[in-house]
Design a protein around this motif. Structure first.
Motif, PDB file in Angstrom:
ATOM      1  N   VAL A   1       6.529  12.927   1.662  1.00 44.69           N
ATOM      2  CA  VAL A   1       6.917  14.191   1.032  1.00 44.69           C
ATOM      3  C   VAL A   1       5.954  14.530  -0.108  1.00 44.69           C
ATOM      4  O   VAL A   1       5.545  15.692  -0.272  1.00 44.69           O
ATOM      5  CB  VAL A   1       8.370  14.133   0.522  1.00 44.69           C
ATOM      6  N   LEU A   2       5.556  13.531  -0.887  1.00 43.05           N
ATOM      7  CA  LEU A   2       4.622  13.777  -1.988  1.00 43.05           C
ATOM      8  C   LEU A   2       3.268  14.246  -1.467  1.00 43.05           C
ATOM      9  O   LEU A   2       2.634  15.140  -2.055  1.00 43.05           O
ATOM     10  CB  LEU A   2       4.467  12.515  -2.830  1.00 43.05           C
ATOM     11  N   LYS A   3       2.801  13.678  -0.352  1.00 38.79           N
ATOM     12  CA  LYS A   3       1.557  14.158   0.268  1.00 38.79           C
ATOM     13  C   LYS A   3       1.700  15.611   0.698  1.00 38.79           C
ATOM     14  O   LYS A   3       0.777  16.423   0.555  1.00 38.79           O
ATOM     15  CB  LYS A   3       1.212  13.293   1.494  1.00 38.79           C
ATOM     16  N   TRP A   4       2.859  15.932   1.248  1.00 39.86           N
ATOM     17  CA  TRP A   4       3.133  17.300   1.687  1.00 39.86           C
ATOM     18  C   TRP A   4       3.101  18.257   0.495  1.00 39.86           C
ATOM     19  O   TRP A   4       2.519  19.345   0.577  1.00 39.86           O
ATOM     20  CB  TRP A   4       4.493  17.329   2.387  1.00 39.86           C
ATOM     21  N   LEU A   5       3.706  17.845  -0.624  1.00 42.53           N
ATOM     22  CA  LEU A   5       3.690  18.674  -1.832  1.00 42.53           C
ATOM     23  C   LEU A   5       2.259  18.870  -2.346  1.00 42.53           C
ATOM     24  O   LEU A   5       1.885  19.981  -2.753  1.00 42.53           O
ATOM     25  CB  LEU A   5       4.544  18.031  -2.928  1.00 42.53           C
ATOM     26  N   LYS A   6       1.486  17.831  -2.311  1.00 42.54           N
ATOM     27  CA  LYS A   6       0.077  17.933  -2.734  1.00 42.54           C
ATOM     28  C   LYS A   6      -0.661  18.917  -1.838  1.00 42.54           C
ATOM     29  O   LYS A   6      -1.444  19.754  -2.317  1.00 42.54           O
ATOM     30  CB  LYS A   6      -0.584  16.557  -2.695  1.00 42.54           C
ATOM     31  N   GLY A   7      -0.389  18.854  -0.530  1.00 41.96           N
ATOM     32  CA  GLY A   7      -1.021  19.768   0.413  1.00 41.96           C
ATOM     33  C   GLY A   7      -0.611  21.218   0.213  1.00 41.96           C
ATOM     34  O   GLY A   7      -1.327  22.142   0.614  1.00 41.96           O
ATOM     35  N   LYS A   8       0.536  21.430  -0.401  1.00 37.03           N
ATOM     36  CA  LYS A   8       1.009  22.790  -0.688  1.00 37.03           C
ATOM     37  C   LYS A   8       0.360  23.380  -1.935  1.00 37.03           C
ATOM     38  O   LYS A   8       0.638  24.517  -2.301  1.00 37.03           O
ATOM     39  CB  LYS A   8       2.537  22.786  -0.870  1.00 37.03           C
TER      40      LYS A   8
ATOM     41  N   GLY B   1       0.824  -1.210   0.000  1.00 41.17           N
ATOM     42  CA  GLY B   1       0.000   0.000   0.000  1.00 41.17           C
ATOM     43  C   GLY B   1       0.854   1.254   0.000  1.00 41.17           C
ATOM     44  O   GLY B   1       0.555   2.227  -0.708  1.00 41.17           O
ATOM     45  N   VAL B   2       1.935   1.249   0.780  1.00 42.88           N
ATOM     46  CA  VAL B   2       2.865   2.385   0.815  1.00 42.88           C
ATOM     47  C   VAL B   2       3.501   2.584  -0.556  1.00 42.88           C
ATOM     48  O   VAL B   2       3.594   3.707  -1.072  1.00 42.88           O
ATOM     49  CB  VAL B   2       3.952   2.155   1.883  1.00 42.88           C
ATOM     50  N   ASN B   3       3.951   1.501  -1.160  1.00 46.64           N
ATOM     51  CA  ASN B   3       4.598   1.545  -2.465  1.00 46.64           C
ATOM     52  C   ASN B   3       3.636   2.056  -3.534  1.00 46.64           C
ATOM     53  O   ASN B   3       3.981   2.928  -4.349  1.00 46.64           O
ATOM     54  CB  ASN B   3       5.099   0.137  -2.815  1.00 46.64           C
ATOM     55  N   ASP B   4       2.415   1.526  -3.526  1.00 46.97           N
ATOM     56  CA  ASP B   4       1.420   1.927  -4.523  1.00 46.97           C
ATOM     57  C   ASP B   4       1.041   3.399  -4.359  1.00 46.97           C
ATOM     58  O   ASP B   4       0.864   4.114  -5.351  1.00 46.97           O
ATOM     59  CB  ASP B   4       0.161   1.060  -4.400  1.00 46.97           C
ATOM     60  N   GLU B   5       0.919   3.848  -3.116  1.00 42.44           N
ATOM     61  CA  GLU B   5       0.523   5.242  -2.885  1.00 42.44           C
ATOM     62  C   GLU B   5       1.606   6.212  -3.368  1.00 42.44           C
ATOM     63  O   GLU B   5       1.305   7.252  -3.959  1.00 42.44           O
ATOM     64  CB  GLU B   5       0.231   5.481  -1.399  1.00 42.44           C
ATOM     65  N   ALA B   6       2.873   5.861  -3.128  1.00 45.75           N
ATOM     66  CA  ALA B   6       3.964   6.721  -3.609  1.00 45.75           C
ATOM     67  C   ALA B   6       3.902   6.837  -5.133  1.00 45.75           C
ATOM     68  O   ALA B   6       4.055   7.934  -5.692  1.00 45.75           O
ATOM     69  CB  ALA B   6       5.309   6.159  -3.160  1.00 45.75           C
TER      70      ALA B   6
ATOM     71  N   PRO C   1      14.205  -0.180  -0.957  1.00 41.81           N
ATOM     72  CA  PRO C   1      14.568   0.671   0.185  1.00 41.81           C
ATOM     73  C   PRO C   1      13.285   1.156   0.858  1.00 41.81           C
ATOM     74  O   PRO C   1      12.831   2.285   0.650  1.00 41.81           O
ATOM     75  CB  PRO C   1      15.356   1.810  -0.468  1.00 41.81           C
ATOM     76  N   SER C   2      12.691   0.293   1.655  1.00 40.34           N
ATOM     77  CA  SER C   2      11.303   0.489   2.090  1.00 40.34           C
ATOM     78  C   SER C   2      11.089   1.779   2.873  1.00 40.34           C
ATOM     79  O   SER C   2      10.093   2.479   2.676  1.00 40.34           O
ATOM     80  CB  SER C   2      10.826  -0.720   2.904  1.00 40.34           C
ATOM     81  N   PHE C   3      11.999   2.117   3.772  1.00 38.99           N
ATOM     82  CA  PHE C   3      11.797   3.330   4.560  1.00 38.99           C
ATOM     83  C   PHE C   3      11.917   4.573   3.672  1.00 38.99           C
ATOM     84  O   PHE C   3      11.159   5.528   3.839  1.00 38.99           O
ATOM     85  CB  PHE C   3      12.785   3.414   5.720  1.00 38.99           C
ATOM     86  N   ALA C   4      12.842   4.565   2.732  1.00 39.25           N
ATOM     87  CA  ALA C   4      12.972   5.700   1.818  1.00 39.25           C
ATOM     88  C   ALA C   4      11.711   5.858   0.969  1.00 39.25           C
ATOM     89  O   ALA C   4      11.250   6.980   0.737  1.00 39.25           O
ATOM     90  CB  ALA C   4      14.199   5.511   0.928  1.00 39.25           C
ATOM     91  N   VAL C   5      11.136   4.746   0.518  1.00 39.91           N
ATOM     92  CA  VAL C   5       9.903   4.808  -0.269  1.00 39.91           C
ATOM     93  C   VAL C   5       8.774   5.396   0.569  1.00 39.91           C
ATOM     94  O   VAL C   5       7.998   6.244   0.105  1.00 39.91           O
ATOM     95  CB  VAL C   5       9.535   3.407  -0.795  1.00 39.91           C
ATOM     96  N   TYR C   6       8.679   4.962   1.818  1.00 37.90           N
ATOM     97  CA  TYR C   6       7.675   5.497   2.743  1.00 37.90           C
ATOM     98  C   TYR C   6       7.848   7.008   2.917  1.00 37.90           C
ATOM     99  O   TYR C   6       6.876   7.775   2.840  1.00 37.90           O
ATOM    100  CB  TYR C   6       7.813   4.770   4.078  1.00 37.90           C
ATOM    101  N   MET C   7       9.070   7.459   3.108  1.00 38.69           N
ATOM    102  CA  MET C   7       9.336   8.882   3.298  1.00 38.69           C
ATOM    103  C   MET C   7       9.022   9.679   2.025  1.00 38.69           C
ATOM    104  O   MET C   7       8.498  10.795   2.089  1.00 38.69           O
ATOM    105  CB  MET C   7      10.787   9.097   3.704  1.00 38.69           C
ATOM    106  N   ILE C   8       9.326   9.119   0.867  1.00 39.35           N
ATOM    107  CA  ILE C   8       8.973   9.774  -0.393  1.00 39.35           C
ATOM    108  C   ILE C   8       7.460   9.983  -0.463  1.00 39.35           C
ATOM    109  O   ILE C   8       6.984  11.055  -0.856  1.00 39.35           O
ATOM    110  CB  ILE C   8       9.478   8.955  -1.594  1.00 39.35           C
ATOM    111  N   GLY C   9       6.708   8.970  -0.077  1.00 36.57           N
ATOM    112  CA  GLY C   9       5.249   9.092  -0.066  1.00 36.57           C
ATOM    113  C   GLY C   9       4.777  10.234   0.825  1.00 36.57           C
ATOM    114  O   GLY C   9       3.881  11.005   0.451  1.00 36.57           O
TER     115      GLY C   9
END
Length: 362
Positions: free
Chosen positions: A251-258, A49-54, A241-249
């Motif tokens: 950051v992308l949510k944050w960008l969408k919120g901006k 789910g994390v991977n797909d959302e990113a 790199p599971s944690f990096a993928v999670y963090m990218i997700g």
């Protein structure tokens, strides 16, 4: 909470405070699983789910058509310097490159190990203080692709526009300005970017490529070096790199919120203008490295009147809580990297510090 530094590091770079705080909250127990995401199987439904959302957030923010694959890979953008020619530079064809600075030169060096290359345009004669103009780009008749670097982190130059390459696929290393402005993905055969400047922590690399291009990966290539391997497996062929993928997700949510990339671009222009104005209005006390028409919104490079003054600027800025303003070791000088997550307030503070430093030392 401890006072946050004014972080102008070139990479790994600033991350949004809200993202760091959310990751902190979820670090020990992710979504009630009783364990951290870092402990989970990459085959679990939670991580899938994390991977797909990113991937979906990348598609939404960059408006990526379904005819492109999105891959989250390891090895850094430097691995892509080799993967691009390995996958696309067939015998009888030429890899065409725009030689715009330090990172472009590294990509060219790797491609030469694999096949024939040609320099389609270069700004080496200008000591890489500018990007080659679109009019300077000349493609060989048998070009397999045109590769360019959209933003040269070390020199502080950025392409304001991208060339129309017709039937020749355009491939761009966007490691230091991806997600900083909207893109017309249909102009590109492929883009790639290391995550650690504008997308998240180090450890993951984004690759977005047209499906018809990656379908032709040579059968003799080792499995891990084939783009079709990762596209078919949705980036889960091997342990990601599971944690990096999670963090990218996050950051992308944050960008969408901006407000998405158009809003982010305007903020980036406002941030860069604060620092460039401090340079331009200094009466020569500060001098910008990049030509005005090629100035980067991400990496603002400048110098003072002597190396000694540069060092004093770094020393005093560090005492005031500024981090990362020393220029790259290969070129010296000063550099402020104002990536997406660097707040406007940090750029205001830097501009004010520059004005005060000039008053005391001018």
């Amino acid at each position: 909470m401890t006072k946050r530094a004014y972080n102008f590091n070139a990479g790994p770079a600033a991350l949004p405070l809200e993202v760091l705080q959310q990751a902190q909250e979820e670090f020990v127990d992710y979504k009630g699983a009783g364990m951290s995401l870092m402990e989970m199987s990459h085959r679990s439904k939670l991580f899938e789910g994390v991977n797909d959302e990113a991937e979906q957030l990348l598609r939404e923010l960059l408006q990526i058509p379904d005819s492109y694959s999105v891959m989250l890979l390891q090895g850094g953008a430097s691995t892509q310097f080799a993967m691009v020619p390995l996958n696309f530079l067939q015998q009888g064809l030429v890899g065409a490159y725009v030689n715009s600075g330090s990172w472009a030169k590294k990509a060219i060096k790797e491609a030469k190990l694999i096949g024939e290359t040609a320099i389609a345009a270069t700004s080496e004669g200008s000591r890489f203080t500018r990007m080659p103009s679109l009019e300077e780009i000349v493609l060989p008749d048998n070009a397999a692709y045109l590769h360019l670097t959209s933003n040269e982190t070390i020199e502080g130059t950025q392409l304001p526009f991208f060339p129309d390459t017709g039937e020749v696929p355009l491939i761009a290393d966007m490691s230091s300005d991806i997600m900083s402005r909207p893109l017309d993905m249909s102009r590109f055969g492929m883009i790639y970017a290391g995550a650690q400047k504008n997308l998240g922590p180090s450890g993951a690399t984004i690759v977005i490529a047209r499906n018809d291009l990656i379908a032709g990966s040579p059968a003799a290539l080792p499995t891990m070096f084939r783009y079709d391997t990762h596209a078919k497996s949705k980036s889960l062929y091997n342990t990601p790199p599971s944690f990096a993928v999670y963090m990218i997700g996050l950051v992308l949510k944050w960008l969408k919120g901006k407000g998405g990339l158009a809003a982010v671009e305007q903020t980036n222009r406002d941030k860069a203008a604060l620092i460039y104005d401090a340079i331009d209005q200094s009466g020569g006390f500060y001098s910008g490295v990049a030509d005005t028409g090629s100035r980067s919104l991400m990496n603002i490079t400048f110098r003072l009147q002597s190396d000694e003054l540069d060092k004093e600027f770094v020393r005093q800025s560090e005492a005031e809580g500024f981090v990362g303003l020393k220029g790259h070791r290969d070129v010296g000088g000063l550099r402020a990297s104002a990536y997406n997550a660097v707040p406007l307030e940090s750029c205001k503070a830097l501009a004010e510090f520059m004005t005060e430093f000039q008053r005391k030392n001018g």
